[in-house]
Design a protein around this motif. Structure first.
Motif, PDB file in Angstrom:
ATOM      1  N   ALA A  94       0.815  -1.211   0.000  1.00  0.00           N
ATOM      2  CA  ALA A  94       0.000   0.000   0.000  1.00  0.00           C
ATOM      3  C   ALA A  94       0.848   1.261   0.000  1.00  0.00           C
ATOM      4  O   ALA A  94       0.404   2.315  -0.460  1.00  0.00           O
ATOM      5  CB  ALA A  94      -0.935   0.002   1.207  1.00  0.00           C
ATOM      6  N   GLY A  95       2.069   1.172   0.502  1.00  0.00           N
ATOM      7  CA  GLY A  95       2.992   2.296   0.490  1.00  0.00           C
ATOM      8  C   GLY A  95       4.092   2.070  -0.521  1.00  0.00           C
ATOM      9  O   GLY A  95       4.122   1.041  -1.210  1.00  0.00           O
ATOM     10  N   PRO A  96       5.026   3.014  -0.665  1.00  0.00           N
ATOM     11  CA  PRO A  96       6.134   2.825  -1.607  1.00  0.00           C
ATOM     12  C   PRO A  96       6.986   1.614  -1.235  1.00  0.00           C
ATOM     13  O   PRO A  96       7.169   1.314  -0.054  1.00  0.00           O
ATOM     14  CB  PRO A  96       6.922   4.134  -1.486  1.00  0.00           C
ATOM     15  N   ALA A  97       7.475   0.926  -2.264  1.00  0.00           N
ATOM     16  CA  ALA A  97       8.288  -0.279  -2.058  1.00  0.00           C
ATOM     17  C   ALA A  97       9.586  -0.148  -2.834  1.00  0.00           C
ATOM     18  O   ALA A  97       9.598   0.306  -3.980  1.00  0.00           O
ATOM     19  CB  ALA A  97       7.526  -1.522  -2.511  1.00  0.00           C
ATOM     20  N   GLY A  98      10.693  -0.538  -2.218  1.00  0.00           N
ATOM     21  CA  GLY A  98      11.986  -0.430  -2.873  1.00  0.00           C
ATOM     22  C   GLY A  98      12.749  -1.742  -2.872  1.00  0.00           C
ATOM     23  O   GLY A  98      12.912  -2.370  -1.822  1.00  0.00           O
ATOM     24  N   PHE A  99      13.202  -2.150  -4.071  1.00  0.00           N
ATOM     25  CA  PHE A  99      14.063  -3.325  -4.229  1.00  0.00           C
ATOM     26  C   PHE A  99      15.377  -2.890  -4.872  1.00  0.00           C
ATOM     27  O   PHE A  99      15.994  -3.631  -5.624  1.00  0.00           O
ATOM     28  CB  PHE A  99      13.370  -4.375  -5.091  1.00  0.00           C
ATOM     29  N   PHE A 100      15.808  -1.674  -4.571  1.00  0.00           N
ATOM     30  CA  PHE A 100      16.997  -1.080  -5.161  1.00  0.00           C
ATOM     31  C   PHE A 100      18.216  -1.972  -4.923  1.00  0.00           C
ATOM     32  O   PHE A 100      18.505  -2.373  -3.796  1.00  0.00           O
ATOM     33  CB  PHE A 100      17.225   0.303  -4.538  1.00  0.00           C
ATOM     34  N   MET A 101      18.900  -2.333  -6.003  1.00  0.00           N
ATOM     35  CA  MET A 101      20.109  -3.158  -5.959  1.00  0.00           C
ATOM     36  C   MET A 101      19.859  -4.545  -5.365  1.00  0.00           C
ATOM     37  O   MET A 101      20.770  -5.182  -4.850  1.00  0.00           O
ATOM     38  CB  MET A 101      21.242  -2.452  -5.210  1.00  0.00           C
ATOM     39  N   GLY A 102      18.625  -5.018  -5.453  1.00  0.00           N
ATOM     40  CA  GLY A 102      18.344  -6.365  -4.988  1.00  0.00           C
ATOM     41  C   GLY A 102      18.865  -7.423  -5.945  1.00  0.00           C
ATOM     42  O   GLY A 102      19.044  -7.164  -7.140  1.00  0.00           O
ATOM     43  N   THR A 103      19.108  -8.610  -5.441  1.00  0.00           N
ATOM     44  CA  THR A 103      19.577  -9.735  -6.255  1.00  0.00           C
ATOM     45  C   THR A 103      18.580 -10.879  -6.119  1.00  0.00           C
ATOM     46  O   THR A 103      18.249 -11.290  -5.007  1.00  0.00           O
ATOM     47  CB  THR A 103      20.970 -10.200  -5.805  1.00  0.00           C
ATOM     48  N   PHE A 104      18.106 -11.373  -7.263  1.00  0.00           N
ATOM     49  CA  PHE A 104      17.068 -12.403  -7.276  1.00  0.00           C
ATOM     50  C   PHE A 104      17.521 -13.613  -8.091  1.00  0.00           C
ATOM     51  O   PHE A 104      18.173 -13.465  -9.119  1.00  0.00           O
ATOM     52  CB  PHE A 104      15.783 -11.860  -7.904  1.00  0.00           C
ATOM     53  N   SER A 105      17.144 -14.798  -7.626  1.00  0.00           N
ATOM     54  CA  SER A 105      17.331 -16.012  -8.410  1.00  0.00           C
ATOM     55  C   SER A 105      16.063 -16.308  -9.203  1.00  0.00           C
ATOM     56  O   SER A 105      16.069 -16.354 -10.427  1.00  0.00           O
ATOM     57  CB  SER A 105      17.678 -17.188  -7.500  1.00  0.00           C
ATOM     58  N   ASP A 106      14.954 -16.476  -8.495  1.00  0.00           N
ATOM     59  CA  ASP A 106      13.669 -16.751  -9.137  1.00  0.00           C
ATOM     60  C   ASP A 106      12.593 -16.029  -8.343  1.00  0.00           C
ATOM     61  O   ASP A 106      12.233 -16.461  -7.241  1.00  0.00           O
ATOM     62  CB  ASP A 106      13.404 -18.257  -9.162  1.00  0.00           C
ATOM     63  N   ALA A 107      12.092 -14.921  -8.858  1.00  0.00           N
ATOM     64  CA  ALA A 107      11.152 -14.076  -8.125  1.00  0.00           C
ATOM     65  C   ALA A 107       9.774 -14.117  -8.765  1.00  0.00           C
ATOM     66  O   ALA A 107       9.631 -13.916  -9.971  1.00  0.00           O
ATOM     67  CB  ALA A 107      11.653 -12.634  -8.077  1.00  0.00           C
ATOM     68  N   SER A 108       8.755 -14.348  -7.943  1.00  0.00           N
ATOM     69  CA  SER A 108       7.374 -14.358  -8.412  1.00  0.00           C
ATOM     70  C   SER A 108       6.611 -13.218  -7.752  1.00  0.00           C
ATOM     71  O   SER A 108       6.541 -13.121  -6.522  1.00  0.00           O
ATOM     72  CB  SER A 108       6.697 -15.693  -8.082  1.00  0.00           C
ATOM     73  N   PHE A 109       6.045 -12.353  -8.612  1.00  0.00           N
ATOM     74  CA  PHE A 109       5.175 -11.267  -8.157  1.00  0.00           C
ATOM     75  C   PHE A 109       3.790 -11.440  -8.796  1.00  0.00           C
ATOM     76  O   PHE A 109       3.128 -10.476  -9.131  1.00  0.00           O
ATOM     77  CB  PHE A 109       5.770  -9.916  -8.548  1.00  0.00           C
ATOM     78  N   VAL A 110       3.381 -12.683  -8.957  1.00  0.00           N
ATOM     79  CA  VAL A 110       2.106 -12.975  -9.606  1.00  0.00           C
ATOM     80  C   VAL A 110       0.957 -12.417  -8.769  1.00  0.00           C
ATOM     81  O   VAL A 110       0.850 -12.691  -7.568  1.00  0.00           O
ATOM     82  CB  VAL A 110       1.937 -14.493  -9.804  1.00  0.00           C
ATOM     83  N   ASN A 111       0.142 -11.574  -9.401  1.00  0.00           N
ATOM     84  CA  ASN A 111      -1.022 -10.965  -8.751  1.00  0.00           C
ATOM     85  C   ASN A 111      -0.657 -10.040  -7.594  1.00  0.00           C
ATOM     86  O   ASN A 111      -1.519  -9.717  -6.759  1.00  0.00           O
ATOM     87  CB  ASN A 111      -2.020 -12.032  -8.275  1.00  0.00           C
ATOM     88  N   THR A 112       0.580  -9.603  -7.540  1.00  0.00           N
ATOM     89  CA  THR A 112       0.996  -8.638  -6.512  1.00  0.00           C
ATOM     90  C   THR A 112       0.446  -7.259  -6.854  1.00  0.00           C
ATOM     91  O   THR A 112       0.383  -6.879  -8.021  1.00  0.00           O
ATOM     92  CB  THR A 112       2.526  -8.582  -6.435  1.00  0.00           C
ATOM     93  N   LYS A 113       0.071  -6.506  -5.826  1.00  0.00           N
ATOM     94  CA  LYS A 113      -0.439  -5.155  -6.022  1.00  0.00           C
ATOM     95  C   LYS A 113       0.559  -4.140  -5.459  1.00  0.00           C
ATOM     96  O   LYS A 113       0.848  -4.151  -4.268  1.00  0.00           O
ATOM     97  CB  LYS A 113      -1.807  -4.987  -5.346  1.00  0.00           C
ATOM     98  N   PHE A 114       1.066  -3.276  -6.343  1.00  0.00           N
ATOM     99  CA  PHE A 114       1.911  -2.161  -5.940  1.00  0.00           C
ATOM    100  C   PHE A 114       1.070  -0.893  -6.104  1.00  0.00           C
ATOM    101  O   PHE A 114       0.913  -0.385  -7.206  1.00  0.00           O
ATOM    102  CB  PHE A 114       3.165  -2.087  -6.807  1.00  0.00           C
TER     103      PHE A 114
END
Length: 211
Positions: A94-114
């Motif tokens: 519901a608020g601002p979200a930051g993934f600045f400089m994040g490292t991911f192998s396998d990320a799922s944001f299916v149906n996520t609400k930003f």
């Protein structure tokens, strides 16, 4: 675990050696996990973060779940590292979200609400293209400096997965009028589709000519 933290929850520099479960946990005040390390699985599914939340400079070694979690305040995953699968399926920011400089192998944001700005600037997606199918993104999302994307697929299954996920990213960039990013994801989709075509066939040669 269905626990309730009514005051500030401070887990900075904590080491979770085994599986860590915060399933259905409610954090009513500031939640601080900065510099923590999760060596086993981590479960935050259906957790509710009612205030500012920090997961900065953290390493998750095992599978991690934030499915159906609710982040009501500003949330930072700056410089987070997910070594295994991480899922934010049907989570709400519901608020601002930051993934600045994040490292991911396998990320799922299916149906996520930003619902507010989300920042993926300089994030690295090392093994799989992030899956944003069905996600709702605020128009001001940031994808600057994303130079590290998965290598070309080696199997038809990997190729189809990349095609589907790059298509979703391309569509999102078009919706946000980010032309340069749209062109980039279109090119990455073409590269992935090549693995689905018979080498040196007319369709394959046409695909190569677009690169």
């Amino acid at each position: 675990s269905s626990s309730i933290f009514r005051k500030e929850a401070r887990f900075e520099y904590a080491y979770f050696l085994d599986a860590a479960s915060f399933h259905h946990t409610r954090f009513l005040a500031f939640a601080d996990f900065n510099h923590a390390q999760f060596l086993g699985t981590a479960e935050f599914d259906r957790a509710r973060f009612s205030a500012e939340t920090d997961f900065e400079i953290i390493r998750f070694e095992g599978r991690t779940r934030f499915d159906e979690a609710n982040f009501e305040g500003a949330t930072s995953f700056r410089e987070v590292a997910f070594a295994d699968v991480v899922s934010f399926g049907s989570a709400t920011f519901a608020g601002p979200a930051g993934f600045f400089m994040g490292t991911f192998s396998d990320a799922s944001f299916v149906n996520t609400k930003f619902l507010k700005k989300v920042d993926f600037s300089y994030a690295q997606f090392r093994t799989y293209v992030p899956d944003l199918r069905g996600a709702e993104m605020w128009e001001g999302s940031e994808w600057r400096g994303n130079y590290y994307w998965p290598p070309p697929p080696k199997t038809a299954e990997e190729a189809q997965s990349q095609v589907d996920r790059y298509e979703r990213l391309k569509w999102e960039m078009r919706r946000q009028y980010k032309h340069q990013d749209q062109v980039f994801f279109a090119a990455m989709k073409l590269r992935a589709r090549r693995e689905l075509l018979r080498r040196y066939s007319p369709a394959w040669l046409l695909n190569v000519s677009y690169e």
